[in-house]
Design a protein around this motif. Sequence first.
Motif, PDB file in Angstrom:
ATOM      1  N   GLN A 337      53.268  25.528  18.539  1.00 21.99           N
ATOM      2  CA  GLN A 337      52.148  25.565  17.596  1.00 21.99           C
ATOM      3  C   GLN A 337      52.206  24.426  16.585  1.00 21.99           C
ATOM      4  OE1 GLN A 337      51.577  29.554  16.269  1.00 21.99           O
ATOM      5  NE2 GLN A 337      50.238  29.009  14.561  1.00 21.99           N
ATOM      6  N   LEU A 338      53.372  23.766  16.484  1.00 21.13           N
ATOM      7  CA  LEU A 338      53.598  22.817  15.390  1.00 21.13           C
ATOM      8  C   LEU A 338      53.765  21.376  15.850  1.00 21.13           C
ATOM      9  CD1 LEU A 338      56.150  24.981  13.380  1.00 21.13           C
ATOM     10  CD2 LEU A 338      53.723  24.641  12.856  1.00 21.13           C
ATOM     11  N   GLY A 339      53.745  21.131  17.152  1.00 19.57           N
ATOM     12  CA  GLY A 339      54.020  19.783  17.640  1.00 19.57           C
ATOM     13  C   GLY A 339      53.051  18.744  17.120  1.00 19.57           C
ATOM     14  N   LEU A 340      51.767  19.061  17.127  1.00 20.72           N
ATOM     15  CA  LEU A 340      50.759  18.097  16.667  1.00 20.72           C
ATOM     16  C   LEU A 340      50.944  17.760  15.188  1.00 20.72           C
ATOM     17  CD1 LEU A 340      48.184  16.417  16.705  1.00 20.72           C
ATOM     18  CD2 LEU A 340      46.855  18.545  16.771  1.00 20.72           C
ATOM     19  N   PRO A 341      50.981  18.728  14.278  1.00 19.33           N
ATOM     20  CA  PRO A 341      51.174  18.345  12.876  1.00 19.33           C
ATOM     21  C   PRO A 341      52.535  17.712  12.600  1.00 19.33           C
ATOM     22  CG  PRO A 341      51.099  20.741  13.110  1.00 19.33           C
ATOM     23  CD  PRO A 341      50.666  20.170  14.406  1.00 19.33           C
ATOM     24  N   ALA A 342      53.574  18.138  13.318  1.00 19.97           N
ATOM     25  CA  ALA A 342      54.893  17.532  13.095  1.00 19.97           C
ATOM     26  C   ALA A 342      54.866  16.047  13.442  1.00 19.97           C
ATOM     27  CB  ALA A 342      55.952  18.261  13.912  1.00 19.97           C
ATOM     28  N   ILE A 343      54.330  15.725  14.614  1.00 22.18           N
ATOM     29  CA  ILE A 343      54.263  14.322  15.025  1.00 22.18           C
ATOM     30  C   ILE A 343      53.305  13.535  14.133  1.00 22.18           C
ATOM     31  CG2 ILE A 343      53.399  12.815  16.863  1.00 22.18           C
ATOM     32  CD1 ILE A 343      56.238  13.693  17.329  1.00 22.18           C
ATOM     33  N   TRP A 344      52.162  14.113  13.802  1.00 22.35           N
ATOM     34  CA  TRP A 344      51.208  13.389  12.970  1.00 22.35           C
ATOM     35  C   TRP A 344      51.793  13.105  11.580  1.00 22.35           C
ATOM     36  CZ3 TRP A 344      47.999   9.945  12.156  1.00 22.35           C
ATOM     37  CH2 TRP A 344      47.132   9.916  11.057  1.00 22.35           C
ATOM     38  N   THR A 345      52.537  14.044  11.031  1.00 18.50           N
ATOM     39  CA  THR A 345      53.134  13.854   9.714  1.00 18.50           C
ATOM     40  C   THR A 345      54.052  12.636   9.705  1.00 18.50           C
ATOM     41  OG1 THR A 345      53.000  16.211   9.236  1.00 18.50           O
ATOM     42  CG2 THR A 345      54.577  14.934   7.938  1.00 18.50           C
ATOM     43  N   GLU A 346      54.876  12.503  10.741  1.00 19.27           N
ATOM     44  CA  GLU A 346      55.790  11.370  10.820  1.00 19.27           C
ATOM     45  C   GLU A 346      55.053  10.096  11.242  1.00 19.27           C
ATOM     46  OE1 GLU A 346      59.491   9.585  10.276  1.00 19.27           O
ATOM     47  OE2 GLU A 346      58.870  11.636   9.797  1.00 19.27           O
ATOM     48  N   ALA A 347      54.114  10.221  12.176  1.00 19.88           N
ATOM     49  CA  ALA A 347      53.394   9.045  12.673  1.00 19.88           C
ATOM     50  C   ALA A 347      52.626   8.353  11.559  1.00 19.88           C
ATOM     51  CB  ALA A 347      52.442   9.452  13.799  1.00 19.88           C
ATOM     52  N   ARG A 348      51.966   9.126  10.705  1.00 21.36           N
ATOM     53  CA  ARG A 348      51.164   8.521   9.640  1.00 21.36           C
ATOM     54  C   ARG A 348      52.053   7.777   8.651  1.00 21.36           C
ATOM     55  NH1 ARG A 348      49.762  12.121   5.110  1.00 21.36           N
ATOM     56  NH2 ARG A 348      47.541  11.762   5.439  1.00 21.36           N
ATOM     57  N   LYS A 349      53.270   8.284   8.424  1.00 17.93           N
ATOM     58  CA  LYS A 349      54.209   7.582   7.538  1.00 17.93           C
ATOM     59  C   LYS A 349      54.651   6.256   8.141  1.00 17.93           C
ATOM     60  CE  LYS A 349      57.442  10.657   6.980  1.00 17.93           C
ATOM     61  NZ  LYS A 349      58.617  11.410   6.462  1.00 17.93           N
ATOM     62  N   ARG A 350      54.686   6.185   9.450  1.00 13.61           N
ATOM     63  CA  ARG A 350      55.169   4.994  10.141  1.00 13.61           C
ATOM     64  C   ARG A 350      54.034   4.049  10.554  1.00 13.61           C
ATOM     65  NH1 ARG A 350      60.619   5.418  12.130  1.00 13.61           N
ATOM     66  NH2 ARG A 350      61.577   7.393  11.497  1.00 13.61           N
ATOM     67  N   GLY A 351      52.828   4.325  10.093  1.00 12.19           N
ATOM     68  CA  GLY A 351      51.727   3.403  10.315  1.00 12.19           C
ATOM     69  C   GLY A 351      50.977   3.603  11.625  1.00 12.19           C
ATOM     70  N   ARG A 413      58.989  23.469   6.007  1.00 15.40           N
ATOM     71  CA  ARG A 413      58.615  22.052   5.945  1.00 15.40           C
ATOM     72  C   ARG A 413      57.133  21.912   5.614  1.00 15.40           C
ATOM     73  NH1 ARG A 413      62.622  18.698   8.418  1.00 15.40           N
ATOM     74  NH2 ARG A 413      61.141  16.999   8.675  1.00 15.40           N
ATOM     75  N   THR A 414      56.800  20.894   4.878  1.00 15.49           N
ATOM     76  CA  THR A 414      55.402  20.570   4.602  1.00 15.49           C
ATOM     77  C   THR A 414      54.927  19.576   5.644  1.00 15.49           C
ATOM     78  OG1 THR A 414      55.634  20.973   2.232  1.00 15.49           O
ATOM     79  CG2 THR A 414      53.789  19.585   2.945  1.00 15.49           C
ATOM     80  N   LEU A 415      53.878  19.948   6.355  1.00 18.59           N
ATOM     81  CA  LEU A 415      53.319  19.117   7.415  1.00 18.59           C
ATOM     82  C   LEU A 415      51.853  18.810   7.114  1.00 18.59           C
ATOM     83  CD1 LEU A 415      54.746  20.951  10.586  1.00 18.59           C
ATOM     84  CD2 LEU A 415      55.732  18.996   9.358  1.00 18.59           C
ATOM     85  N   TYR A 416      51.390  17.689   7.641  1.00 19.38           N
ATOM     86  CA  TYR A 416      49.985  17.311   7.527  1.00 19.38           C
ATOM     87  C   TYR A 416      49.285  17.548   8.861  1.00 19.38           C
ATOM     88  CZ  TYR A 416      50.557  15.139   2.980  1.00 19.38           C
ATOM     89  OH  TYR A 416      50.788  14.922   1.646  1.00 19.38           O
ATOM     90  N   GLY A 417      48.042  18.012   8.759  1.00 14.69           N
ATOM     91  CA  GLY A 417      47.230  18.208   9.955  1.00 14.69           C
ATOM     92  C   GLY A 417      47.037  19.673  10.271  1.00 14.69           C
ATOM     93  N   VAL A 418      45.945  20.244   9.823  1.00 13.52           N
ATOM     94  CA  VAL A 418      45.621  21.643  10.116  1.00 13.52           C
ATOM     95  C   VAL A 418      44.625  21.680  11.270  1.00 13.52           C
ATOM     96  CG1 VAL A 418      44.479  23.718   9.241  1.00 13.52           C
ATOM     97  CG2 VAL A 418      46.095  22.447   7.781  1.00 13.52           C
ATOM     98  N   VAL A 419      44.968  22.415  12.318  1.00 13.03           N
ATOM     99  CA  VAL A 419      44.068  22.573  13.457  1.00 13.03           C
ATOM    100  C   VAL A 419      42.995  23.584  13.074  1.00 13.03           C
ATOM    101  CG1 VAL A 419      43.862  23.272  15.866  1.00 13.03           C
ATOM    102  CG2 VAL A 419      45.893  21.997  15.101  1.00 13.03           C
ATOM    103  N   ARG A 420      41.763  23.091  12.914  1.00 14.44           N
ATOM    104  CA  ARG A 420      40.658  23.970  12.513  1.00 14.44           C
ATOM    105  C   ARG A 420      40.170  24.830  13.679  1.00 14.44           C
ATOM    106  NH1 ARG A 420      41.227  23.952   7.130  1.00 14.44           N
ATOM    107  NH2 ARG A 420      40.556  22.015   6.115  1.00 14.44           N
ATOM    108  N   SER A 421      40.088  24.203  14.880  1.00 11.10           N
ATOM    109  CA  SER A 421      39.639  24.969  16.048  1.00 11.10           C
ATOM    110  C   SER A 421      40.098  24.268  17.312  1.00 11.10           C
ATOM    111  CB  SER A 421      38.116  25.154  16.057  1.00 11.10           C
ATOM    112  OG  SER A 421      37.442  23.912  16.099  1.00 11.10           O
ATOM    113  N   THR A 422      40.136  25.048  18.395  1.00  6.57           N
ATOM    114  CA  THR A 422      40.522  24.555  19.716  1.00  6.57           C
ATOM    115  C   THR A 422      39.480  25.024  20.719  1.00  6.57           C
ATOM    116  OG1 THR A 422      42.859  24.759  19.072  1.00  6.57           O
ATOM    117  CG2 THR A 422      42.392  24.478  21.417  1.00  6.57           C
ATOM    118  N   TRP A 423      39.098  24.110  21.620  1.00  2.54           N
ATOM    119  CA  TRP A 423      38.015  24.377  22.568  1.00  2.54           C
ATOM    120  C   TRP A 423      38.503  24.140  23.985  1.00  2.54           C
ATOM    121  CZ3 TRP A 423      32.756  25.119  20.774  1.00  2.54           C
ATOM    122  CH2 TRP A 423      32.642  25.102  19.372  1.00  2.54           C
TER     123      TRP A 423
END
Length: 447
Positions: A337-351, A413-423
């Motif tokens: 459930q957390l892979g997307l926000p975990a990766i996005w949190t680190e990816a955005r810090k790294r540009g 942990r504080t993560l960025y990126g909330v999944v609003r919906s999935t289709w």
Amino acid sequence: MSGADVNLVLRSTRVVTPDGTRPAAVAVADGRIDAVLPYGAGVPAGARLEDFGDDVLLPGFVDTHVHVNDPGRTEWEGFHTATRAAAAGGITTLLDMPLNSLPPTTTVGHLRTKQRVAAPKAHIDTGFWGGAIPSNVKDLRPLYEAGVFGFKCFLSPSGVEEFPELDQEQLARSMAEIAGFGGLLIVHAEDPRHLASAPQRGGPAYADFLASRPRDAENTAIEGLIAHARRLNARVHVLHLSSSDALPMIAAAKREGVRITVESCPHFLTLTAEEVPDGATEFKCCPPIRESANQDALWEGLADGTIDCVVSDHSPCTTDLKTPDFASAWGGISSLQLGLPAIWTEARKRGHSLDDVARWMSAAPAALAGLDRKGAIEAGRDADFAVLAPDTAFTVDPAGLFHRNQVTAYAGRTLYGVVRSTWLRGERIAADGTVGAPTGRLLARDR
């Protein structure tokens, strides 16, 4: 646009497509993407409009490395709970690993058992890997013809007795058989000799556990795998790469034309050995989470394409198996459930951008498995989407996770990126932390 056939239009100022992120309207007909249109395109008569404003419309994510453990160890996980967690996390397709369930997916009969169990429970589209073990070379082609996406093997003990590892001779035999019908072998690459010779000290100290799974074990196993793949012209895939030392030899093999691909996982790319508290075996996995300098090198390998994709290796267990002793605790990290926000949190810090994340976590895993209808927002693909609020932060509360046992290395942990919906195929299957009834389909390899 087909006009009368379109029943849904999804609109956002930020739609992530293979050609980049742009304002767009995505027209959906009969569960597939009919067209990607300019943002202001008219909505056909009778079609419903969903406008997501500035939230990002991404392709549904594809996770090709999930241990569902169903049937047989359903107290660890299950198709209902795993796919529910995946849906909540923006994942619309997963492939189930062949072990930790009873029976393992090593014969066609065992595959059919697993499919029967999964069919009524799957919230998202679900496919299956087969297993390659010493005794089942004769079963590999029948499994492939029955629709598995490829075959997983271990080069060191798997942790469960019903799924033994392959020695080098058995690896070559299985690889040759799989190459003979054009299949894919995916490999847990740790060399058992290096593991046996490493210091083995039990207890709560993470440093002791890390020393017991040295980088040389991965490096040597990958070196041998490349040699076999080169000789046999076989397709091979390195699972959950942890050792950055292996990146130069992998890059060289790719340049040479060896048919090798590589994945890493959110825990290797977002967690570091330095931050693991002693006794915190929710961080235990094999191969292990390594030092921060190693993580930096993994990100460089991801950025330059040496690492192809990022998948979860969701490997759950019951809470009691996560004892404070790193030697005896079950190894595996729950992160569906957390892979997307975990990766996005680190990816955005790294540009990095969400275009990069979509490539690593949707397009590349789909391509690995030959899932031609998944992995991108473009005409002809399945209408699978994740809607993300990328700048919204949240704190991980294990009680809010949908997998069966609320054990996670990301707690607090504080993560960025909330999944609003999935289709899934044009139908909303999850929204704002709730997941609907199971509507996923079972997938079989079609090429």
